[in-house]
Scaffold this motif. Sequence first.
Motif, PDB file in Angstrom:
ATOM      1  N   THR A  83       0.637  24.001  22.529  1.00 18.91           N
ATOM      2  CA  THR A  83       2.045  24.168  22.198  1.00 18.91           C
ATOM      3  C   THR A  83       2.627  25.014  23.326  1.00 18.91           C
ATOM      4  OG1 THR A  83       1.648  26.154  20.869  1.00 18.91           O
ATOM      5  CG2 THR A  83       1.617  24.044  19.701  1.00 18.91           C
ATOM      6  N   ASP A  84       3.863  25.448  23.184  1.00 21.61           N
ATOM      7  CA  ASP A  84       4.492  26.211  24.273  1.00 21.61           C
ATOM      8  C   ASP A  84       3.688  27.432  24.705  1.00 21.61           C
ATOM      9  OD1 ASP A  84       6.577  24.460  24.451  1.00 21.61           O
ATOM     10  OD2 ASP A  84       7.943  25.656  23.230  1.00 21.61           O
ATOM     11  N   HIS A  85       3.222  28.215  23.732  1.00 15.27           N
ATOM     12  CA  HIS A  85       2.556  29.477  24.071  1.00 15.27           C
ATOM     13  C   HIS A  85       1.167  29.634  23.464  1.00 15.27           C
ATOM     14  CE1 HIS A  85       6.126  30.925  26.041  1.00 15.27           C
ATOM     15  NE2 HIS A  85       6.845  30.624  24.976  1.00 15.27           N
ATOM     16  N   GLU A  86       0.614  28.547  22.933  1.00 22.25           N
ATOM     17  CA  GLU A  86      -0.699  28.653  22.306  1.00 22.25           C
ATOM     18  C   GLU A  86      -1.579  27.449  22.626  1.00 22.25           C
ATOM     19  OE1 GLU A  86      -0.580  29.414  18.102  1.00 22.25           O
ATOM     20  OE2 GLU A  86       1.034  30.856  18.311  1.00 22.25           O
ATOM     21  N   LEU A  87      -2.883  27.672  22.505  1.00 23.80           N
ATOM     22  CA  LEU A  87      -3.871  26.599  22.610  1.00 23.80           C
ATOM     23  C   LEU A  87      -4.741  26.645  21.366  1.00 23.80           C
ATOM     24  CD1 LEU A  87      -5.172  27.028  26.281  1.00 23.80           C
ATOM     25  CD2 LEU A  87      -3.630  25.266  25.429  1.00 23.80           C
ATOM     26  N   LEU A  88      -5.066  25.480  20.840  1.00 21.35           N
ATOM     27  CA  LEU A  88      -6.038  25.385  19.768  1.00 21.35           C
ATOM     28  C   LEU A  88      -7.187  24.542  20.302  1.00 21.35           C
ATOM     29  CD1 LEU A  88      -7.047  25.791  16.876  1.00 21.35           C
ATOM     30  CD2 LEU A  88      -5.799  23.706  16.254  1.00 21.35           C
ATOM     31  N   CYS A  89      -8.366  25.149  20.373  1.00 16.84           N
ATOM     32  CA  CYS A  89      -9.562  24.455  20.829  1.00 16.84           C
ATOM     33  C   CYS A  89     -10.431  24.191  19.607  1.00 16.84           C
ATOM     34  CB  CYS A  89     -10.330  25.318  21.826  1.00 16.84           C
ATOM     35  SG  CYS A  89      -9.346  25.859  23.232  1.00 16.84           S
ATOM     36  N   ILE A  90     -10.777  22.928  19.389  1.00 21.22           N
ATOM     37  CA  ILE A  90     -11.646  22.562  18.283  1.00 21.22           C
ATOM     38  C   ILE A  90     -12.953  22.053  18.888  1.00 21.22           C
ATOM     39  CG2 ILE A  90     -11.946  21.123  16.246  1.00 21.22           C
ATOM     40  CD1 ILE A  90      -8.903  20.986  16.017  1.00 21.22           C
ATOM     41  N   VAL A  91     -14.043  22.740  18.542  1.00 17.56           N
ATOM     42  CA  VAL A  91     -15.342  22.488  19.146  1.00 17.56           C
ATOM     43  C   VAL A  91     -16.310  21.974  18.081  1.00 17.56           C
ATOM     44  CG1 VAL A  91     -17.186  23.511  20.516  1.00 17.56           C
ATOM     45  CG2 VAL A  91     -14.874  24.428  20.700  1.00 17.56           C
ATOM     46  N   ASN A  92     -16.994  20.890  18.383  1.00 25.23           N
ATOM     47  CA  ASN A  92     -17.932  20.267  17.462  1.00 25.23           C
ATOM     48  C   ASN A  92     -19.317  20.905  17.598  1.00 25.23           C
ATOM     49  OD1 ASN A  92     -18.998  18.421  15.622  1.00 25.23           O
ATOM     50  ND2 ASN A  92     -19.410  16.894  17.192  1.00 25.23           N
ATOM     51  N   VAL A  93     -19.704  21.719  16.608  1.00 27.68           N
ATOM     52  CA  VAL A  93     -21.011  22.376  16.607  1.00 27.68           C
ATOM     53  C   VAL A  93     -21.632  22.190  15.220  1.00 27.68           C
ATOM     54  CG1 VAL A  93     -22.297  24.498  17.103  1.00 27.68           C
ATOM     55  CG2 VAL A  93     -20.102  24.105  18.225  1.00 27.68           C
ATOM     56  N   PRO A  94     -22.243  21.034  14.961  1.00 32.87           N
ATOM     57  CA  PRO A  94     -22.819  20.796  13.639  1.00 32.87           C
ATOM     58  C   PRO A  94     -24.052  21.651  13.378  1.00 32.87           C
ATOM     59  CG  PRO A  94     -23.376  18.997  15.110  1.00 32.87           C
ATOM     60  CD  PRO A  94     -22.425  19.887  15.857  1.00 32.87           C
ATOM     61  N   GLY A  95     -24.248  21.990  12.112  1.00 32.31           N
ATOM     62  CA  GLY A  95     -25.470  22.674  11.702  1.00 32.31           C
ATOM     63  C   GLY A  95     -25.575  24.129  12.085  1.00 32.31           C
ATOM     64  N   LEU A  96     -24.494  24.771  12.455  1.00 31.81           N
ATOM     65  CA  LEU A  96     -24.539  26.181  12.862  1.00 31.81           C
ATOM     66  C   LEU A  96     -24.755  27.051  11.627  1.00 31.81           C
ATOM     67  CD1 LEU A  96     -24.253  28.111  15.257  1.00 31.81           C
ATOM     68  CD2 LEU A  96     -21.798  28.167  14.818  1.00 31.81           C
ATOM     69  N   GLN A  97     -25.906  27.685  11.534  1.00 29.63           N
ATOM     70  CA  GLN A  97     -26.235  28.541  10.394  1.00 29.63           C
ATOM     71  C   GLN A  97     -25.958  30.016  10.682  1.00 29.63           C
ATOM     72  OE1 GLN A  97     -27.211  27.274   7.409  1.00 29.63           O
ATOM     73  NE2 GLN A  97     -26.957  25.252   8.314  1.00 29.63           N
ATOM     74  N   ASP A  98     -26.171  30.423  11.929  1.00 32.56           N
ATOM     75  CA  ASP A  98     -26.003  31.818  12.320  1.00 32.56           C
ATOM     76  C   ASP A  98     -24.896  31.893  13.377  1.00 32.56           C
ATOM     77  OD1 ASP A  98     -26.190  34.455  13.120  1.00 32.56           O
ATOM     78  OD2 ASP A  98     -28.317  34.362  13.659  1.00 32.56           O
ATOM     79  N   LEU A  99     -23.748  32.428  12.984  1.00 32.91           N
ATOM     80  CA  LEU A  99     -22.599  32.485  13.897  1.00 32.91           C
ATOM     81  C   LEU A  99     -22.871  33.341  15.138  1.00 32.91           C
ATOM     82  CD1 LEU A  99     -19.636  32.761  11.351  1.00 32.91           C
ATOM     83  CD2 LEU A  99     -20.512  30.728  12.519  1.00 32.91           C
ATOM     84  N   ASP A 100     -23.841  34.245  15.049  1.00 34.95           N
ATOM     85  CA  ASP A 100     -24.185  35.069  16.212  1.00 34.95           C
ATOM     86  C   ASP A 100     -24.914  34.278  17.286  1.00 34.95           C
ATOM     87  OD1 ASP A 100     -23.025  37.411  15.272  1.00 34.95           O
ATOM     88  OD2 ASP A 100     -24.827  37.996  14.165  1.00 34.95           O
ATOM     89  N   LYS A 101     -25.344  33.050  16.975  1.00 38.82           N
ATOM     90  CA  LYS A 101     -26.029  32.220  17.965  1.00 38.82           C
ATOM     91  C   LYS A 101     -25.066  31.344  18.755  1.00 38.82           C
ATOM     92  CE  LYS A 101     -30.467  32.476  15.928  1.00 38.82           C
ATOM     93  NZ  LYS A 101     -31.738  31.891  15.724  1.00 38.82           N
ATOM     94  N   LEU A 102     -23.771  31.542  18.530  1.00 38.93           N
ATOM     95  CA  LEU A 102     -22.738  30.871  19.317  1.00 38.93           C
ATOM     96  C   LEU A 102     -22.000  31.937  20.108  1.00 38.93           C
ATOM     97  CD1 LEU A 102     -20.965  28.425  20.075  1.00 38.93           C
ATOM     98  CD2 LEU A 102     -19.571  28.962  18.076  1.00 38.93           C
ATOM     99  N   ASP A 103     -22.004  31.806  21.426  1.00 31.00           N
ATOM    100  CA  ASP A 103     -21.307  32.756  22.294  1.00 31.00           C
ATOM    101  C   ASP A 103     -20.051  32.091  22.834  1.00 31.00           C
ATOM    102  OD1 ASP A 103     -23.226  34.800  22.050  1.00 31.00           O
ATOM    103  OD2 ASP A 103     -24.482  33.837  23.557  1.00 31.00           O
ATOM    104  N   ILE A 104     -18.922  32.757  22.646  1.00 37.12           N
ATOM    105  CA  ILE A 104     -17.637  32.276  23.156  1.00 37.12           C
ATOM    106  C   ILE A 104     -17.084  33.353  24.066  1.00 37.12           C
ATOM    107  CG2 ILE A 104     -15.291  31.559  22.554  1.00 37.12           C
ATOM    108  CD1 ILE A 104     -16.396  30.770  19.777  1.00 37.12           C
ATOM    109  N   TYR A 105     -16.767  32.967  25.295  1.00 36.11           N
ATOM    110  CA  TYR A 105     -16.192  33.897  26.267  1.00 36.11           C
ATOM    111  C   TYR A 105     -14.891  33.305  26.790  1.00 36.11           C
ATOM    112  CZ  TYR A 105     -20.977  35.678  26.352  1.00 36.11           C
ATOM    113  OH  TYR A 105     -22.193  36.179  25.995  1.00 36.11           O
ATOM    114  N   VAL A 106     -13.895  34.160  26.956  1.00 35.77           N
ATOM    115  CA  VAL A 106     -12.631  33.734  27.543  1.00 35.77           C
ATOM    116  C   VAL A 106     -12.352  34.652  28.713  1.00 35.77           C
ATOM    117  CG1 VAL A 106     -10.175  33.393  27.170  1.00 35.77           C
ATOM    118  CG2 VAL A 106     -11.770  32.880  25.342  1.00 35.77           C
ATOM    119  N   ASP A 107     -12.130  34.042  29.877  1.00 36.85           N
ATOM    120  CA  ASP A 107     -11.823  34.807  31.073  1.00 36.85           C
ATOM    121  C   ASP A 107     -10.627  34.175  31.760  1.00 36.85           C
ATOM    122  OD1 ASP A 107     -11.954  36.591  33.212  1.00 36.85           O
ATOM    123  OD2 ASP A 107     -13.380  35.338  34.295  1.00 36.85           O
ATOM    124  N   TYR A 108      -9.460  34.773  31.570  1.00 36.72           N
ATOM    125  CA  TYR A 108      -8.213  34.351  32.196  1.00 36.72           C
ATOM    126  C   TYR A 108      -7.839  32.914  31.817  1.00 36.72           C
ATOM    127  CZ  TYR A 108      -4.476  34.438  35.677  1.00 36.72           C
ATOM    128  OH  TYR A 108      -3.264  34.390  36.292  1.00 36.72           O
TER     129      TYR A 108
END
Length: 131
Positions: free
Chosen positions: A29-54
């Motif tokens: 949209t004008d000032h936002e992004l929505l990223c939808i990522v397909n990660v089936p079977g994720l039981q432990d959210l700590d095993k997914l690392d998401i980093y944003v750099d600029y």
Amino acid sequence: MDQFFGEKFWDQFEGIVKPNIPQINIYQTDHELLCIVNVPGLQDLDKLDIYVDYATLELRGVIDIGHEGGTVLKDEILQGVFDRSVSLPFPVRSDKIKATYKNGLVYIQLHRFISDSGRKNRVNVRLLEDE
């Protein structure tokens, strides 16, 4: 084959020969992004690392549907270790990121970074006196 063509040769075929995992959709949209990522079977959210750099989104983790036994007759669900970097269409704020997980999908909400230096600043003109 890598010795003949070189290691970087296969990079240009990535996504054609072997699809990227995880799959990702990005909506803007004008000032936002929505990223939808397909990660089936994720039981432990700590095993997914998401980093944003600029203007880059990095995703690291494992897709494991957790089924063992039997002979595989069809194997279309991509799984395994992933390390994916995605270029974003504009820089985003690092202090305003929200990520949620539901039904095998990670929803990442990002907000456009608007710097103060991007604003127009009126410049005052002073009259220079003859000395």
